[in-house]
Design an enzyme around this catalytic site. Structure first.
Site: not given
Length: 274
Positions: A150, A219, A247
């Protein structure tokens, strides 16, 4: 007519207030640090060494060094924007199983690291962790894998564009903060408002090492298309792995395929480097 005019004026005022809140509260929308360490590697049977890494501006970063016998290389792990290193412990088991040492550390303001998070600060933290491995531990840059999840992917890509790691891994990573913000807040002029960049796409254009990218179409935070754009921008050799799930749970659903694909790529390309 007057009522309609008053309504329009009210909506404009509310909109401007929202814009100002977003502008001045950006840091709280980007970083979600937790100071409390909720778990340690020894709780899952891993030997580890706590480390304190000095950053160039005086902050001190807390982390864990986990070594394995006859390691193939070393993973420098950059975590996402929430929690701290204690929420990434399962990665340590995966890297040990694959045969790699790991340095897992917290950015400034996270966990037991000092300071307050900022974009420039996370870059200084990345450089400090890199220097710890290459100078204090004496590990050759070509034997280091930069792994970012991320937000951490943007930091890892930034570092990879400036150093010469053996490999770069990006897991569920966005192209840039303005790109992501435009997806989340399409009703706001976020490209004018944002004070954060984290431009992974731009960094990738200067990355010369092999790149492995993984993302899930499910996601719900970072659009799958953004990782596809990153993959297109990356130089060969490269590989894309499609995950399943949201996610924060995509890796759980795909652990066997994730470990097999990532491990094979790491072994093939890191061990082939000088």
């Amino acid at each position: 007519m007057r009522m309609l005019l008053n309504l329009i004026i009210t909506l404009i005022i509310v909109y401007l207030i929202v814009v100002l809140l977003v502008y001045f509260g950006q840091s709280r929308l980007i970083y979600f640090p937790e100071q409390q360490i909720s778990n340690i590697p020894s709780a899952i049977g891993l030997d580890y060494t706590p480390v304190n890494i000095p950053a160039s501006d005086g902050e001190t970063l807390h982390g864990w060094w986990i070594s394995v016998p006859d390691a193939k290389g070393t993973v420098l792990f950059f975590h996402g924007n929430a929690g701290n290193i204690s929420h990434r412990i399962n990665y340590l088991t995966m890297f040990k199983r694959l045969g790699y040492n790991t340095l897992l550390f917290d950015y400034r303001g996270y966990g037991q690291s000092s300071g307050t998070p900022s974009e420039s600060g996370t870059y200084l933290d990345a450089q400090a962790a890199w220097q710890y491995l290459t100078e204090t531990r004496g590990i050759a840059p070509a034997r280091i894998i930069l792994f970012g999840e991320s937000l951490g992917g943007a930091v890892a890509a930034w570092l990879a564009a400036r150093e010469k790691p053996g490999l770069l891994v990006l897991a569920s990573v966005f192209t840039s903060v303005p790109d992501l913000a435009a997806e989340i807040y399409p009703f706001l002029p976020v490209r004018w408002l944002t004070r954060f960049h984290y431009n992974t796409l731009e960094s990738l254009q200067s990355v010369t090492c092999p790149v492995f990218i993984a993302h899930s179409p499910q996601d719900e935070i970072i659009p799958f298309a953004q990782s596809q754009r990153l993959f297109q921008a990356a130089s060969e050799p490269k590989q894309f792995l499609t995950l399943e799930g949201g996610h924060n749970i995509g890796f759980i659903f795909m652990q066997p395929a994730w470990i097999k694909s990532l491990g094979a790529f790491m072994d093939a390309h890191l061990l082939a480097s000088p």
